[in-house]
Design a protein around this motif. Structure first.
Motif, PDB file in Angstrom:
ATOM      1  N   LYS A  96       0.696  -1.245   0.063  1.00 14.83           N
ATOM      2  CA  LYS A  96       0.103  -0.066  -0.029  1.00 14.83           C
ATOM      3  C   LYS A  96       0.707   1.364   0.191  1.00 14.83           C
ATOM      4  N   ALA A  97       2.087   1.276   0.770  1.00  8.43           N
ATOM      5  CA  ALA A  97       2.915   2.267   0.607  1.00  8.43           C
ATOM      6  C   ALA A  97       3.581   2.650  -0.376  1.00  8.43           C
ATOM      7  N   ILE A 129       6.124   2.342   8.961  1.00  7.96           N
ATOM      8  CA  ILE A 129       6.302   2.369   7.608  1.00  7.96           C
ATOM      9  C   ILE A 129       5.802   3.755   7.106  1.00  7.96           C
ATOM     10  N   GLN A 130       4.801   4.233   7.654  1.00  9.39           N
ATOM     11  CA  GLN A 130       4.081   5.626   7.337  1.00  9.39           C
ATOM     12  C   GLN A 130       5.280   6.755   7.769  1.00  9.39           C
ATOM     13  N   GLU A 131       5.636   6.663   8.988  1.00 12.30           N
ATOM     14  CA  GLU A 131       6.838   7.495   9.563  1.00 12.30           C
ATOM     15  C   GLU A 131       8.097   7.412   8.721  1.00 12.30           C
ATOM     16  N   HIS A 132       8.302   6.509   7.996  1.00 12.55           N
ATOM     17  CA  HIS A 132       9.536   6.376   7.186  1.00 12.55           C
ATOM     18  C   HIS A 132       9.253   7.180   5.954  1.00 12.55           C
ATOM     19  N   ALA A 138       9.486  14.642   3.518  1.00  9.72           N
ATOM     20  CA  ALA A 138       9.837  15.994   4.260  1.00  9.72           C
ATOM     21  C   ALA A 138      11.264  16.118   3.556  1.00  9.72           C
ATOM     22  N   THR A 139      12.157  15.239   3.760  1.00  3.90           N
ATOM     23  CA  THR A 139      13.646  15.512   2.868  1.00  3.90           C
ATOM     24  C   THR A 139      13.349  15.919   1.567  1.00  3.90           C
ATOM     25  N   GLU A 140      12.529  15.354   0.748  1.00  5.83           N
ATOM     26  CA  GLU A 140      12.300  15.535  -0.630  1.00  5.83           C
ATOM     27  C   GLU A 140      11.995  17.174  -0.758  1.00  5.83           C
ATOM     28  N   ARG A 141      10.997  17.247  -0.093  1.00 13.28           N
ATOM     29  CA  ARG A 141      10.562  19.066  -0.184  1.00 13.28           C
ATOM     30  C   ARG A 141      11.723  19.887   0.168  1.00 13.28           C
ATOM     31  N   LYS A 142      12.466  19.647   1.269  1.00 13.34           N
ATOM     32  CA  LYS A 142      13.354  20.432   1.463  1.00 13.34           C
ATOM     33  C   LYS A 142      14.494  20.785   0.580  1.00 13.34           C
ATOM     34  N   LYS A 143      14.922  19.451  -0.055  1.00 13.38           N
ATOM     35  CA  LYS A 143      16.006  19.615  -0.980  1.00 13.38           C
ATOM     36  C   LYS A 143      15.480  20.035  -2.459  1.00 13.38           C
ATOM     37  N   ILE A 144      14.281  19.925  -2.760  1.00 10.04           N
ATOM     38  CA  ILE A 144      13.865  20.697  -3.926  1.00 10.04           C
ATOM     39  C   ILE A 144      13.576  22.044  -3.846  1.00 10.04           C
ATOM     40  N   ALA A 145      13.244  22.447  -2.793  1.00 10.50           N
ATOM     41  CA  ALA A 145      13.113  23.834  -2.271  1.00 10.50           C
ATOM     42  C   ALA A 145      14.414  24.649  -2.603  1.00 10.50           C
TER      43      ALA A 145
END
Length: 261
Positions: A96-97, A129-132, A138-145
């Motif tokens: 599902k994830a 799993i959801q926390e992972h 969150a890391t993705e948004r930070k790096k793309i920004a």
């Protein structure tokens, strides 16, 4: 023994002579002093008894609390049938994830590799799993920004192809992908401006190496009264024999003159 006689003998007659009233007062004070001593002793004994009882009982209480805490931390032993059921739930949760296609690789190890301490309730496994996944996004948004200033506006060629780049994040790596699409616009008398009417021939490619990108599908969504197109693209990024499913969206705006950005 007569207390009165003894008292009178203890008082020197050549020093002071007491009246009967003063003698009675002294006898009363002596009697009160003896009575107080009689009641103080039982009170002291009672206090000592309570103190000893507290010293004896308190360590036992602490030991009981410690035993309760220890028993609550013992893992529940599962039968083989229960382990099989838990494992099926773990696989369902991970599948599902992965349907979210966020660009992360998740899998459940073979059941033979599970230790007794690895077995946790499915609810706790799903939360883990959801926390992972949330941490990865969150890391993705930070790096793309941090890299957004490097992205140039959309460019439309003489052939009518509009190209626009985005950054995609995979574990510990950021990749630039260029999206190409054909758009048709049309003048709207009602709004007195140009609007989108169609979008097709959407493709995407990896701008930088290493790694490869394979687009697998796309969907287009027209919104904001024809002023905006949102395109959802899915693909697979492969690097060092590891593949990651990725889905992302990219937006295009049509201004009043038909320019696309």
């Amino acid at each position: 023994m007569n207390l009165k006689d003894e008292l009178e003998k203890s008082i020197p007659v050549n020093v002071v002579k007491l009246s009967e009233k003063e003698k009675s007062l002294i006898r009363y004070r002596v009697s009160q002093s003896q009575t107080s001593k009689i009641y103080i002793k039982p009170i002291i004994v009672l206090v000592l008894f309570m103190l000893i009882a507290t010293i004896v009982v308190l360590p036992n209480t602490k030991l009981m609390d410690t035993a309760d805490n220890s028993s609550s931390q013992i893992a529940i032993s599962l039968t083989e049938r229960q382990k099989q059921q838990y494992y099926k739930e773990y696989v369902r949760i991970v599948d599902k994830a992965m349907e979210q296609k966020v660009g992360i690789g998740l899998s459940v190890p073979p059941i033979e590799e599970f230790k007794e301490s690895d077995w946790i309730p499915p609810e706790a496994y799903e939360k883990m799993i959801q926390e992972h996944v949330d941490e990865f996004l969150a890391t993705e948004r930070k790096k793309i920004a941090a890299m957004s200033s490097d992205l140039k506006p959309a460019v439309t060629t003489m052939e009518g192809q509009t190209k626009k780049a985005v950054y995609l994040y995979f574990p510990d790596i950021l990749k630039r992908v260029e999206v190409t699409a054909n758009f048709d616009t049309q003048y709207s008398k009602k709004l007195d401006r140009q609007l989108f009417v169609a979008a097709d021939n959407v493709s995407s490619k990896l701008v930088s190496s290493p790694g490869t990108w394979e687009q697998t599908s796309y969907e287009v969504f027209l919104g904001n009264d024809g002023q905006q197109y949102t395109i959802r693209i899915e693909g697979i990024f492969t690097l060092n024999n590891l593949s990651f499913d990725k889905a992302f969206t990219i937006q295009y705006i049509c201004d009043e003159f038909g320019n696309i950005r």
